[in-house]
Write a protein that holds these residues in place. Structure first.
Motif, PDB file in Angstrom:
ATOM      1  N   LEU A  52       0.819  -1.203   0.000  1.00 16.17           N
ATOM      2  CA  LEU A  52       0.000   0.000   0.000  1.00 16.17           C
ATOM      3  C   LEU A  52       0.861   1.264   0.000  1.00 16.17           C
ATOM      4  CD1 LEU A  52      -2.848   1.253   0.182  1.00 16.17           C
ATOM      5  CD2 LEU A  52      -2.582   1.206   2.677  1.00 16.17           C
ATOM      6  N   THR A  53       0.735   2.056  -1.034  1.00 15.29           N
ATOM      7  CA  THR A  53       1.369   3.362  -1.112  1.00 15.29           C
ATOM      8  C   THR A  53       0.359   4.336  -1.698  1.00 15.29           C
ATOM      9  OG1 THR A  53       2.213   3.055  -3.371  1.00 15.29           O
ATOM     10  CG2 THR A  53       3.629   2.307  -1.547  1.00 15.29           C
ATOM     11  N   MET A  54       0.618   5.610  -1.504  1.00 14.48           N
ATOM     12  CA  MET A  54      -0.262   6.613  -2.086  1.00 14.48           C
ATOM     13  C   MET A  54      -0.246   6.505  -3.612  1.00 14.48           C
ATOM     14  SD  MET A  54      -1.630   8.167   0.506  1.00 14.48           S
ATOM     15  CE  MET A  54      -2.199   9.822   0.107  1.00 14.48           C
ATOM     16  N   ARG A  55       0.903   6.193  -4.174  1.00 18.32           N
ATOM     17  CA  ARG A  55       1.010   6.055  -5.625  1.00 18.32           C
ATOM     18  C   ARG A  55       0.141   4.904  -6.125  1.00 18.32           C
ATOM     19  NH1 ARG A  55       4.851   7.939  -9.085  1.00 18.32           N
ATOM     20  NH2 ARG A  55       6.159   8.564  -7.321  1.00 18.32           N
ATOM     21  N   ARG A  56       0.149   3.769  -5.385  1.00 14.62           N
ATOM     22  CA  ARG A  56      -0.670   2.625  -5.793  1.00 14.62           C
ATOM     23  C   ARG A  56      -2.150   2.949  -5.723  1.00 14.62           C
ATOM     24  NH1 ARG A  56       0.833  -2.517  -5.627  1.00 14.62           N
ATOM     25  NH2 ARG A  56      -1.177  -2.698  -6.694  1.00 14.62           N
ATOM     26  N   VAL A  57      -2.543   3.653  -4.685  1.00 15.77           N
ATOM     27  CA  VAL A  57      -3.961   4.032  -4.557  1.00 15.77           C
ATOM     28  C   VAL A  57      -4.354   4.962  -5.697  1.00 15.77           C
ATOM     29  CG1 VAL A  57      -5.666   5.211  -3.127  1.00 15.77           C
ATOM     30  CG2 VAL A  57      -3.944   3.747  -2.049  1.00 15.77           C
ATOM     31  N   ALA A  58      -3.492   5.922  -6.013  1.00 12.01           N
ATOM     32  CA  ALA A  58      -3.780   6.851  -7.106  1.00 12.01           C
ATOM     33  C   ALA A  58      -3.935   6.095  -8.425  1.00 12.01           C
ATOM     34  CB  ALA A  58      -2.671   7.887  -7.204  1.00 12.01           C
ATOM     35  N   ALA A  59      -3.065   5.121  -8.657  1.00 15.66           N
ATOM     36  CA  ALA A  59      -3.138   4.338  -9.888  1.00 15.66           C
ATOM     37  C   ALA A  59      -4.449   3.554  -9.951  1.00 15.66           C
ATOM     38  CB  ALA A  59      -1.943   3.397  -9.988  1.00 15.66           C
ATOM     39  N   ALA A  60      -4.861   2.994  -8.812  1.00 19.56           N
ATOM     40  CA  ALA A  60      -6.116   2.241  -8.772  1.00 19.56           C
ATOM     41  C   ALA A  60      -7.317   3.119  -9.089  1.00 19.56           C
ATOM     42  CB  ALA A  60      -6.285   1.597  -7.395  1.00 19.56           C
ATOM     43  N   LEU A  61      -7.210   4.387  -8.775  1.00 17.84           N
ATOM     44  CA  LEU A  61      -8.292   5.338  -9.041  1.00 17.84           C
ATOM     45  C   LEU A  61      -8.087   6.062 -10.370  1.00 17.84           C
ATOM     46  CD1 LEU A  61      -8.688   6.818  -5.447  1.00 17.84           C
ATOM     47  CD2 LEU A  61     -10.267   5.273  -6.624  1.00 17.84           C
ATOM     48  N   ASP A  62      -7.056   5.655 -11.098  1.00 24.39           N
ATOM     49  CA  ASP A  62      -6.764   6.251 -12.402  1.00 24.39           C
ATOM     50  C   ASP A  62      -6.584   7.759 -12.297  1.00 24.39           C
ATOM     51  OD1 ASP A  62      -6.246   6.186 -15.105  1.00 24.39           O
ATOM     52  OD2 ASP A  62      -8.347   6.424 -15.688  1.00 24.39           O
ATOM     53  N   THR A  63      -5.748   8.143 -11.344  1.00 25.86           N
ATOM     54  CA  THR A  63      -5.473   9.560 -11.147  1.00 25.86           C
ATOM     55  C   THR A  63      -4.023   9.710 -10.690  1.00 25.86           C
ATOM     56  OG1 THR A  63      -6.258  11.592 -10.079  1.00 25.86           O
ATOM     57  CG2 THR A  63      -6.208   9.594  -8.726  1.00 25.86           C
ATOM     58  N   GLY A  64      -3.612  10.920 -10.403  1.00 28.09           N
ATOM     59  CA  GLY A  64      -2.270  11.164  -9.904  1.00 28.09           C
ATOM     60  C   GLY A  64      -2.262  11.301  -8.395  1.00 28.09           C
ATOM     61  N   SER A  67      -3.870  14.275  -6.611  1.00 26.07           N
ATOM     62  CA  SER A  67      -5.321  14.318  -6.427  1.00 26.07           C
ATOM     63  C   SER A  67      -5.731  13.765  -5.067  1.00 26.07           C
ATOM     64  CB  SER A  67      -6.010  13.519  -7.537  1.00 26.07           C
ATOM     65  OG  SER A  67      -5.728  14.064  -8.802  1.00 26.07           O
ATOM     66  N   LEU A  68      -4.968  12.787  -4.568  1.00 23.66           N
ATOM     67  CA  LEU A  68      -5.300  12.202  -3.265  1.00 23.66           C
ATOM     68  C   LEU A  68      -5.068  13.200  -2.142  1.00 23.66           C
ATOM     69  CD1 LEU A  68      -3.796   8.592  -3.516  1.00 23.66           C
ATOM     70  CD2 LEU A  68      -5.985   9.462  -4.365  1.00 23.66           C
ATOM     71  N   TYR A  69      -4.032  14.010  -2.274  1.00 23.01           N
ATOM     72  CA  TYR A  69      -3.685  14.932  -1.200  1.00 23.01           C
ATOM     73  C   TYR A  69      -4.675  16.079  -1.065  1.00 23.01           C
ATOM     74  CZ  TYR A  69       0.671  12.356  -0.949  1.00 23.01           C
ATOM     75  OH  TYR A  69       1.608  11.351  -0.797  1.00 23.01           O
ATOM     76  N   ALA A  70      -5.613  16.166  -1.989  1.00 22.09           N
ATOM     77  CA  ALA A  70      -6.712  17.116  -1.822  1.00 22.09           C
ATOM     78  C   ALA A  70      -7.725  16.601  -0.810  1.00 22.09           C
ATOM     79  CB  ALA A  70      -7.400  17.369  -3.162  1.00 22.09           C
ATOM     80  N   HIS A  71      -7.619  15.282  -0.459  1.00 24.85           N
ATOM     81  CA  HIS A  71      -8.589  14.669   0.441  1.00 24.85           C
ATOM     82  C   HIS A  71      -7.937  14.031   1.664  1.00 24.85           C
ATOM     83  CE1 HIS A  71     -11.622  15.047  -2.752  1.00 24.85           C
ATOM     84  NE2 HIS A  71     -10.657  14.656  -3.576  1.00 24.85           N
ATOM     85  N   VAL A  72      -6.709  13.530   1.512  1.00 29.39           N
ATOM     86  CA  VAL A  72      -6.000  12.833   2.585  1.00 29.39           C
ATOM     87  C   VAL A  72      -4.668  13.542   2.813  1.00 29.39           C
ATOM     88  CG1 VAL A  72      -4.982  10.643   3.309  1.00 29.39           C
ATOM     89  CG2 VAL A  72      -7.091  10.650   1.964  1.00 29.39           C
ATOM     90  N   VAL A  73      -4.331  13.792   4.057  1.00 28.02           N
ATOM     91  CA  VAL A  73      -3.135  14.575   4.366  1.00 28.02           C
ATOM     92  C   VAL A  73      -1.874  13.858   3.914  1.00 28.02           C
ATOM     93  CG1 VAL A  73      -1.796  15.691   6.192  1.00 28.02           C
ATOM     94  CG2 VAL A  73      -4.298  15.633   6.341  1.00 28.02           C
ATOM     95  N   ASN A  74      -1.753  12.575   4.278  1.00 26.80           N
ATOM     96  CA  ASN A  74      -0.567  11.795   3.964  1.00 26.80           C
ATOM     97  C   ASN A  74      -0.866  10.326   4.228  1.00 26.80           C
ATOM     98  OD1 ASN A  74      -0.507  11.581   6.793  1.00 26.80           O
ATOM     99  ND2 ASN A  74       0.992  13.239   6.976  1.00 26.80           N
ATOM    100  N   LYS A  75       0.150   9.475   4.120  1.00 31.71           N
ATOM    101  CA  LYS A  75      -0.056   8.030   4.326  1.00 31.71           C
ATOM    102  C   LYS A  75      -0.523   7.740   5.746  1.00 31.71           C
ATOM    103  CE  LYS A  75       0.567   3.576   3.363  1.00 31.71           C
ATOM    104  NZ  LYS A  75       0.786   2.948   4.674  1.00 31.71           N
ATOM    105  N   ASP A  76      -0.001   8.451   6.741  1.00 36.54           N
ATOM    106  CA  ASP A  76      -0.434   8.233   8.118  1.00 36.54           C
ATOM    107  C   ASP A  76      -1.923   8.535   8.285  1.00 36.54           C
ATOM    108  OD1 ASP A  76       2.100   7.468   8.881  1.00 36.54           O
ATOM    109  OD2 ASP A  76       2.683   9.471   9.551  1.00 36.54           O
TER     110      ASP A  76
END
Length: 236
Positions: A52-64, A67-76
Motif C-alpha cells: 500500500l502506497t499513495m502512488r498505488r492508490v492513485a493508480a487504482a483510481l486512475d489519477t495522480g 489528487s489524493l492529497y486534496a482529500h488525505v493529508v498523507n499516508k499516516d
C-alpha cells in the motif's frame, strides 16, 4: 467547509460516530475519501499492507498522487482512515454485567478477524492513536465493558492498551507467516523433530515440545485474551 486536508482531517474527528461502516461497492467518481479508502483496502486485501502506497492508490483510481492529497493529508492519515473504517464495521454490544467478559472476548475476536481480512493492516493500528470517532467508538466500548466487569479505571485504561497491542501483534504475525517468501518456515512436525534432537542443555524444551508447539486455529489467541482478563479482574 474545511479548505485544506488538515482542516478536513480535524473536522472528521468531530463528525457523528458511524453506527455501521459505509457499504462496499463499485467506486464512483469524483474521487472522495470513501473512494480512496475502498481502493486502499482492495490493495491490502489482494497484496498485503506492504504493497500500500499513495502512488498505488492513485493508480487504482486512475489519477495522480496529487489528487489524493486534496482529500488525505498523507499516508499516516490514510492509515488512520483505514483502521477507522474497519472499526466502524464492527457490531459492538451494550455492556451487560452478567456477560461482560464474553462480550469483550467477542469484540476482540471480531477485531482480529477484521485485521486478518487485510494482511498486515494491523501494522497501521500499531502506529496510530485512537483519535477519530470510529476508533474511539471501539475503545469506548472496550473501556465500558471492563468497567462493567468491576475493573478499576486505571487498570481498565491500560487493559485496553494491552488487548489492542496483542490483537495487532497477533494478526501481524499471522500475516508475516503467510507471506509467499516465507515458505522456508518449518511446520509443527519439523519443529517437534528439531526439539527432540536438541542436546541435553535444553531439558525443558525437549520435555515439553508438544506443549510448546500446540494450538490449533485461534486457541493461543483465546488463551492470551483470557489471561489478560484474568489478570485485570484479579488486580481489581
Amino acid at each position: 467547509m474545511a479548505s485544506t486536508p488538515q482542516q478536513r482531517r480535524a473536522a472528521r474527528h468531530h463528525q457523528p460516530v458511524s453506527e455501521t461502516g459505509p457499504r462496499r461497492g463499485r467506486r464512483a467518481q469524483p474521487i472522495t475519501v470513501d473512494a480512496i479508502i475502498e481502493a486502499a483496502l482492495d490493495i491490502v486485501a489482494r497484496e498485503g499492507y506492504p504493497a500500500l502506497t499513495m502512488r498505488r492508490v492513485a493508480a487504482a483510481l486512475d489519477t495522480g498522487s496529487a489528487s489524493l492529497y486534496a482529500h488525505v493529508v498523507n499516508k499516516d492519515d490514510l492509515d488512520e482512515l483505514l483502521i477507522g473504517r474497519l472499526s466502524a464495521e464492527l457490531t459492538l454490544p451494550h455492556p451487560d454485567p452478567a456477560t461482560w467478559r464474553e462480550q469483550l472476548t467477542g469484540v476482540c475476536g471480531r477485531l482480529r478477524d477484521q485485521y486478518l481480512r487485510y494482511p498486515g493492516i494491523s501494522r497501521a493500528a500499531l502506529a496510530a492513536a485512537p483519535t477519530n470517532n470510529d476508533t474511539l467508538r471501539l475503545a469506548e466500548c472496550m473501556l465500558a465493558l471492563l468497567l462493567t466487569g468491576g475493573v478499576a479505571p486505571q487498570a481498565a485504561a491500560w487493559g485496553i492498551d494491552a488487548l489492542s497491542l496483542y490483537i495487532s501483534s497477533y494478526t501481524l504475525e499471522i500475516s508475516l507467516l503467510g507471506r509467499s517468501d516465507r515458505e522456508w518456515l518449518v511446520g509443527r512436525d519439523d519443529m517437534l523433530q528439531r526439539y527432540a534432537e536438541l542436546p541435553d542443555a535444553f531439558p525443558q524444551t525437549k520435555r515439553y515440545a508438544a506443549e510448546l508447539t500446540a494450538g490449533a486455529d485461534h486457541e493461543r489467541f483465546d488463551f492470551t485474551i483470557g489471561l489478560i482478563l484474568d489478570g485485570l479482574t484479579r488486580r481489581s
